[in-house]
Design a protein around this motif. Sequence first.
Motif, PDB file in Angstrom:
ATOM      1  N   GLU A  32       1.873   9.204  -9.575  1.00  0.00           N
ATOM      2  CA  GLU A  32       2.156  10.213  -8.566  1.00  0.00           C
ATOM      3  C   GLU A  32       3.216   9.722  -7.583  1.00  0.00           C
ATOM      4  OE1 GLU A  32      -0.224  13.057  -5.354  1.00  0.00           O
ATOM      5  OE2 GLU A  32      -1.116  11.133  -5.964  1.00  0.00           O
ATOM      6  N   ASP A  35       0.842  -1.198   0.000  1.00  0.00           N
ATOM      7  CA  ASP A  35       0.000   0.000   0.000  1.00  0.00           C
ATOM      8  C   ASP A  35       0.878   1.250   0.000  1.00  0.00           C
ATOM      9  OD1 ASP A  35      -2.794  -1.132   0.411  1.00  0.00           O
ATOM     10  OD2 ASP A  35      -1.697  -2.057   2.070  1.00  0.00           O
ATOM     11  N   ALA A  36       2.091   1.100   0.524  1.00  0.00           N
ATOM     12  CA  ALA A  36       3.042   2.217   0.541  1.00  0.00           C
ATOM     13  C   ALA A  36       4.449   1.697   0.279  1.00  0.00           C
ATOM     14  CB  ALA A  36       2.999   2.942   1.880  1.00  0.00           C
ATOM     15  N   ILE A  40       6.391   7.258  -1.655  1.00  0.00           N
ATOM     16  CA  ILE A  40       6.738   8.437  -0.848  1.00  0.00           C
ATOM     17  C   ILE A  40       8.255   8.525  -0.721  1.00  0.00           C
ATOM     18  CG2 ILE A  40       6.479   9.550   1.409  1.00  0.00           C
ATOM     19  CD1 ILE A  40       3.799   8.105   1.693  1.00  0.00           C
ATOM     20  N   LYS A  79      -2.984   2.097  -6.918  1.00  0.00           N
ATOM     21  CA  LYS A  79      -3.317   2.917  -5.755  1.00  0.00           C
ATOM     22  C   LYS A  79      -2.218   2.930  -4.692  1.00  0.00           C
ATOM     23  CE  LYS A  79      -8.354   2.621  -6.133  1.00  0.00           C
ATOM     24  NZ  LYS A  79      -9.619   2.276  -5.436  1.00  0.00           N
ATOM     25  N   GLN A 101       0.908   3.993  -2.634  1.00  0.00           N
ATOM     26  CA  GLN A 101       1.553   5.288  -2.418  1.00  0.00           C
ATOM     27  C   GLN A 101       3.072   5.134  -2.540  1.00  0.00           C
ATOM     28  OE1 GLN A 101      -0.058   8.170  -1.588  1.00  0.00           O
ATOM     29  NE2 GLN A 101      -1.911   7.673  -0.453  1.00  0.00           N
ATOM     30  N   LYS A 153       4.813  11.165  -3.947  1.00  0.00           N
ATOM     31  CA  LYS A 153       4.653  12.186  -2.914  1.00  0.00           C
ATOM     32  C   LYS A 153       5.981  12.433  -2.219  1.00  0.00           C
ATOM     33  CE  LYS A 153      -0.269  11.413  -2.199  1.00  0.00           C
ATOM     34  NZ  LYS A 153      -1.353  11.080  -1.238  1.00  0.00           N
ATOM     35  N   GLN A 162      -1.369  10.409   4.819  1.00  0.00           N
ATOM     36  CA  GLN A 162      -1.773  10.007   3.459  1.00  0.00           C
ATOM     37  C   GLN A 162      -2.802   8.889   3.485  1.00  0.00           C
ATOM     38  OE1 GLN A 162      -0.462  12.293   1.408  1.00  0.00           O
ATOM     39  NE2 GLN A 162       0.539  12.844   3.348  1.00  0.00           N
ATOM     40  N   PHE A 163      -2.924   8.220   4.627  1.00  0.00           N
ATOM     41  CA  PHE A 163      -3.895   7.126   4.770  1.00  0.00           C
ATOM     42  C   PHE A 163      -5.017   7.499   5.724  1.00  0.00           C
ATOM     43  CE2 PHE A 163      -0.010   5.133   3.306  1.00  0.00           C
ATOM     44  CZ  PHE A 163      -0.460   4.234   2.360  1.00  0.00           C
TER      45      PHE A 163
END
Length: 263
Positions: free
Chosen positions: A99, A47-48, A85, A81, A83, A101, A261-262
């Motif tokens: 994207e 998820d990240a 970072i 989806k 993330q 971040k 972010q979550f």
Amino acid sequence: MKKAAVMISDGRMKVIVRELTEAGFEVLACTQTADLEEMEGRAQEWDALILPIRGINQEGNACIPGIAFPMEKTLVGLRPKAQIITGLQTDYLKHLQREVKCYFEDEQVRRKNVRLTAEGILYLLLKETTKSIFEQSIDLVGYGYVGQAAHELLEKLGIEHRIVDQFEKTMDDGAQVLSLENWKKTAPAEVIINSVPALVADEETTAKWPETTFFIDIASGAVGADSKTKEKIHYLAAPPLPGLVAEESAGKILADYILRQFG
């Protein structure tokens, strides 16, 4: 349960692992090649994906101590989806078709982080010079987030300093700002703290500078002085200061950003 892969490039990332784990994430902390290979093999689960602070270099590698790991397969395998970072938006990341971040583009992170950077500047003044900080002349070149935080700290401590920025002005607290153009015509302070991500100490400007001039370059890319100047004076490209002097606090600031972010 959310899942995150964190590449451990410094102590701040270790704090991120702890904070995410306490928040209920399943976290893979990547410190060696086997971990990175697992990260790649499980790419579709994340998820990240928390990259090193310096992101991914132009060769497509993410670097942690002793390892430069190719990231293409991991990035391709991520779910849409997931993330991504990082701390630094490199050219490689900017050209991804998704994207990315960046902590330091967030206003809240910036304002908290620069206070730690100011502490780091004080640490370097104490560590790298042989005179009392109250006996040295200091020039702060650049009055953005970092320059303002450094000015506020030096003011509180009663340490004399000049502020240098693009244009001359008077600050709300009465401090006078010297323009960069006029500063270049004056004799430098014993210590120059540069936060401008551009060349400010060129060969012409520094021709008459004493060899004892101490130039602390904290700007991104350490581009404040040219190569001849770096050889002539005491030049120091500062390491990431928040991680150097307060990795616990700095790591929590970054972890808080990730969790937001979550949220």
